[in-house]
Design an enzyme around this catalytic site. Structure first.
Site, PDB file in Angstrom:
ATOM      1  N   GLU A  91      33.600  32.903  51.365  1.00 24.04           N
ATOM      2  CA  GLU A  91      34.315  34.406  51.604  1.00 24.04           C
ATOM      3  C   GLU A  91      33.486  35.395  52.172  1.00 24.04           C
ATOM      4  OE1 GLU A  91      36.329  35.306  48.037  1.00 24.04           O
ATOM      5  OE2 GLU A  91      37.764  33.381  48.101  1.00 24.04           O
ATOM      6  N   THR A 187      31.332  38.555  42.205  1.00 21.73           N
ATOM      7  CA  THR A 187      31.438  37.682  43.346  1.00 21.73           C
ATOM      8  C   THR A 187      31.550  38.578  44.658  1.00 21.73           C
ATOM      9  OG1 THR A 187      33.997  38.214  42.876  1.00 21.73           O
ATOM     10  CG2 THR A 187      33.069  36.067  42.266  1.00 21.73           C
ATOM     11  N   GLU A 205      40.391  38.828  33.736  1.00 23.12           N
ATOM     12  CA  GLU A 205      41.447  37.738  32.775  1.00 23.12           C
ATOM     13  C   GLU A 205      40.567  37.321  31.773  1.00 23.12           C
ATOM     14  OE1 GLU A 205      43.130  38.700  35.995  1.00 23.12           O
ATOM     15  OE2 GLU A 205      41.184  37.678  36.526  1.00 23.12           O
ATOM     16  N   THR A 261      38.447  45.869  36.471  1.00 23.86           N
ATOM     17  CA  THR A 261      37.220  45.481  36.950  1.00 23.86           C
ATOM     18  C   THR A 261      37.093  45.892  38.226  1.00 23.86           C
ATOM     19  OG1 THR A 261      37.945  43.159  37.253  1.00 23.86           O
ATOM     20  CG2 THR A 261      36.485  43.777  35.321  1.00 23.86           C
ATOM     21  N   ASP A 325      49.080  41.493  37.445  1.00 27.00           N
ATOM     22  CA  ASP A 325      48.066  41.228  38.265  1.00 27.00           C
ATOM     23  C   ASP A 325      47.795  41.804  39.729  1.00 27.00           C
ATOM     24  OD1 ASP A 325      45.297  40.265  38.484  1.00 27.00           O
ATOM     25  OD2 ASP A 325      45.990  38.444  39.162  1.00 27.00           O
ATOM     26  N   LYS A 352      47.526  44.667  46.323  1.00 25.04           N
ATOM     27  CA  LYS A 352      48.515  43.690  45.862  1.00 25.04           C
ATOM     28  C   LYS A 352      49.902  44.130  45.816  1.00 25.04           C
ATOM     29  CE  LYS A 352      45.467  40.025  43.649  1.00 25.04           C
ATOM     30  NZ  LYS A 352      45.515  39.364  42.281  1.00 25.04           N
ATOM     31  N   TRP A 414      42.227  39.745  48.591  1.00 23.77           N
ATOM     32  CA  TRP A 414      40.910  40.356  48.805  1.00 23.77           C
ATOM     33  C   TRP A 414      40.648  40.327  50.316  1.00 23.77           C
ATOM     34  CZ3 TRP A 414      37.463  37.688  51.290  1.00 23.77           C
ATOM     35  CH2 TRP A 414      37.753  36.103  51.473  1.00 23.77           C
ATOM     36  N   VAL A 564      41.461  31.317  45.140  1.00 24.40           N
ATOM     37  CA  VAL A 564      42.270  31.248  44.123  1.00 24.40           C
ATOM     38  C   VAL A 564      43.738  30.533  44.488  1.00 24.40           C
ATOM     39  CG1 VAL A 564      43.327  33.669  44.791  1.00 24.40           C
ATOM     40  CG2 VAL A 564      43.775  32.804  42.400  1.00 24.40           C
ATOM     41  N   CYS A 633      42.161  26.201  37.137  1.00 23.23           N
ATOM     42  CA  CYS A 633      41.387  25.408  38.103  1.00 23.23           C
ATOM     43  C   CYS A 633      41.873  24.194  38.792  1.00 23.23           C
ATOM     44  CB  CYS A 633      40.060  25.089  37.221  1.00 23.23           C
ATOM     45  SG  CYS A 633      38.951  26.089  36.663  1.00 23.23           S
TER      46      CYS A 633
END
Length: 705
Positions: A91, A187, A205, A261, A325, A352, A414, A564, A633
């Site tokens: 990324e 990240t 999260e 965050t 979210d 978002k 993002w 994600v 995941c």
């Protein structure tokens, strides 16, 4: 219930065509650079260089280079490439200074290349423990480095800020800058302003309390810190901003951190000497899970603080009561626009939640907000205050599940936007993707895994061919050229899948974007006409950049599918096409003659599960646990996107003791699969196994039909 919720999703998707002190530290910081990369250079980068994440302080991602243009881009060819040793999502945006290209890869590794030839100059591996992955919401990604003076700065997934020597890659200093290494990760790309490195963290999260902090470039010592949500009122508030924010919360939010965050966007405005940053979602998502009520400031907001001291200046909350979210951590772009007959210095932001916001950069005054996708979580925006009116049905914690447009991945995630002062257009990588929300019953926080308060089992994709086909058909992406003055799209390019790459615009009337399907594409910036494409052999998430050396212009982009969308969305992750991750850096120039090696063939995975011998109760219990602890995941409904193992194919399905050794005993901790014994019992692991066997048999039958 699941069929009803997913059926609703399939039906909806087609419609989506103060004068206070900072928290701590003192003003000032590191010595301002007079050599190497300086503040003045970042503010107005030399034409051929790319010195900061968004190229300059305004984060426009616009290059004045014109050698590659709409008349000759068809002659663009591969100049050189470099394949990486890690097959995770890539990324980062490369930076170029003085003939050297600097990049970060997954697992926070940093490399420096000769920008003309591609020769590797040095490589740095911070050796992030692989078990860190359990607290990283969205893959082991890293979005880039920062340059200042003679140093390179990188934030590592396990929460360190590291300064490297630009010439050698050797560490100069390294500091753990997160409050703990259980709930926080890094990240995002650092930014450097007036001798201070700025960085926040991820973790909303988990149990993180959001913040942004400034660190001395020479020592790594903290200069100032600003928290984005209030802490425990019994401990007192760090400043007036936290005291004011606490009035917008309820319950004991601090026990779960609160979220908010600062995991990506940080923009410095030299005109106002303000640092503008976007904040993430409130935690947990489901307000009822923690007794949360009210707007929950300063989550899902843009916040501005003084660059020297970290003192609060203003804020604008884009998503009050965020329970979906809807992070506001997307790139914040500064621009000067003619609005209402006068020049305005403004913030352009497309978070978002599906609206493009225009704010005054000095005061945060609301100017406009316009939806750029179908929006159903809000019924409107107040034209004076800019505050959204929440759709009562969207408060899923009060009753029935709700399918939201946009969904949790966001109408804009993002992937960076770009603004061209030449066309006056904001170029957005858009996702058309819904998401179903359902409140978990009797939810309690645990020490591991996502802490969202959602029921991921009720909303998981059913083994129903019609529902899957409708959802797949309606889940798409778009490249949108948005006119922020006219408040409408100038042109659009429809794409087969969401989660396409970030954007670069240039004075050569070009817009570059990589796609989830693995193509790197150039369009005309004024009309959106496709002019050139290159098959990169793997999905592209990162944003391109461009630079020039010895009279030649180069265009570079990181390639590597993940993130994600791949890890969490199940069958929808395969919308673009099934493909392996091939992580590489590709660099182009006019007349480039290099070629990529042939892509290795995809292995065909055949579902061959053991027969289901459990009880319906065991499968349901296992599905509820999988929905809470595993799907982030290994994919929704146990369908993996390709980056992480697809557990329907696991050889351990026949061996209860093998499943327990992994899930409970942590036998694969070295690969990132840590023990979940703090939250799960051995019988829970066996129930998850029964659920996986049931799902594998359902999908085997679905494929046969």
């Amino acid at each position: 219930m699941r069929l009803k919720v997913l059926g609703l999703m399939a039906a909806l998707l087609p419609l989506a065509a103060c004068n206070i002190k900072s928290d701590g530290g003192s003003a000032g910081g590191g010595t301002v650079a007079s050599t190497g990369v300086t503040d003045a250079m970042i503010a107005q980068a030399p034409e051929g260089e790319w010195l900061s994440y968004g190229r300059d302080y305004g984060e426009q991602r616009f290059s004045p280079l014109t050698q590659v243009n709409d008349g000759n881009v068809g002659q663009l060819g591969l100049a050189w490439f470099h394949d990486f040793e890690t097959a995770r999502g890539q990324e980062s945006t490369p930076l170029m200074h003085d003939g050297t290209l600097y990049i970060s890869t997954a697992w926070s590794m940093v490399k420096a290349f000769d920008a003309k030839t591609g020769a590797l100059k040095w490589s740095y591996d911070p050796e992030v423990p692989r078990e860190t992955l359990v607290r990283a919401c969205c893959d082991a990604v890293n979005r880039g480095v920062a340059l200042y003076g003679d140093k390179v700065f990188v934030g590592t997934l396990d929460g360190r800020l590291v300064a490297l020597d630009q010439k050698t890659g050797k560490p100069v200093w390294s500091k753990v800058v997160v409050p703990n290494q259980q709930d926080y990760t890094i990240t995002g790309a650092p930014r450097v302003v007036k001798g201070k490195v700025l960085i926040g963290s991820g973790g909303a999260e988990y149990k993180a309390r959001g913040y942004i902090a400034a660190y001395d470039v020479n020592t790594g010592n903290e200069v100032w810190k600003f928290h984005t949500v209030p802490g425990n009122p019994a401990d007192g508030f760090e400043n007036k901003a936290m005291e004011n924010a606490a009035r917008t919360w309820a319950g004991e939010w601090w026990k779960l951190g609160g979220g908010g965050t600062v995991w990506d966007s940080i923009t410095y405005d030299p005109t106002t000497n303000l640092v503008l940053f976007g904040t993430g979602n409130a935690e947990p998502w489901n307000p009822a899970a923690a007794g949360r009520e009210g707007d929950s400031l300063y989550t899902s907001s843009i916040v501005a603080v003084n660059a020297d001291t970290g003192e609060y200046a203003w804020h604008f909350q884009e998503t009050p009561e965020d329970r979906w979210d809807f992070d506001s951590a997307q790139q914040i772009t500064l621009a000067d626009l003619m609005i209402g007959g006068q020049s305005r210095h403004v913030v352009l932001h497309a978070p978002k939640n599906g609206h493009v916001y225009v704010l005054d950069a000095k005061t945060g005054q609301f100017i406009s907000a316009t939806p750029f996708v179908m929006v159903n979580w809000a019924t409107g925006i107040d034209p004076k205050t800019g505050k959204a009116t929440v759709n009562p049905a969207a408060r899923y914690e009060k009753g029935a599940p709700f399918v939201s447009l946009p969904g949790a991945v966001g109408a804009h995630s993002w992937q960076p936007q770009s603004f061209s002062p030449k066309t006056g257009l904001l170029y957005l990588p858009v996702n058309n993707a819904a998401f179903p929300y359902a409140a978990a019953k009797d939810w309690k926080a645990t020490d591991i895994g996502f802490q969202t308060g959602l029921d991921g089992y009720v909303t998981s994709m059913p083994a129903d061919a019609k529902v899957q086909a409708e959802a797949m058909k309606a889940t798409t992406g778009t490249l949108v050229a948005w006119d922020p003055v006219a408040k409408k799209a100038a042109w659009k390019v429809e794409l087969p899948s969401p989660s396409n790459g970030g954007i670069l615009s240039t004075a050569g009337n070009l817009v570059f974007q990589g796609t989830a399907g693995g193509d790197f594409v150039a369009y005309s910036a004024d009309k959106g006409k496709q002019l050139w494409s290159f098959p990169a052999q793997s999905g592209i998430l990162a944003a391109p950049m461009t630079y020039a050396i010895d009279g030649e212009q180069y265009v570079a982009v990181m390639v590597g599918w993940g993130g994600v969308w791949d890890v969490a969305t199940g069958v929808l992750a395969h919308k673009a096409k099934k493909q392996r991750n091939i992580s590489r850096l590709v660099v182009f120039k006019l007349g480039g003659k290099a070629t990529l090696p042939a892509a290795p063939p995809m292995a065909k995975m055949v579902l061959d599960p053991p027969p289901f011998t459990g009880t319906p109760e065991q499968a349901k219990a296992g599905g509820e646990l999988y929905g809470r602890y595993c799907n982030v995941c290994h994919g929704d409904a146990a369908v993996a996107g390709g980056l992480n193992p697809d557990l329907r194919h696991s050889a351990a399905l026949n061996a209860p003791e093998a499943i327990r050794s992994v899930v409970i005993d942590g036998a694969l901790q070295h690969n990132g699969m840590v023990s979940f014994k703090s939250a799960l019992k051995p019988e829970d692991a066996d129930n998850i196994r029964h659920y996986l066997i049931k799902r594998a048999n359902e999908d085997k039958e679905l494929e046969a039909r």
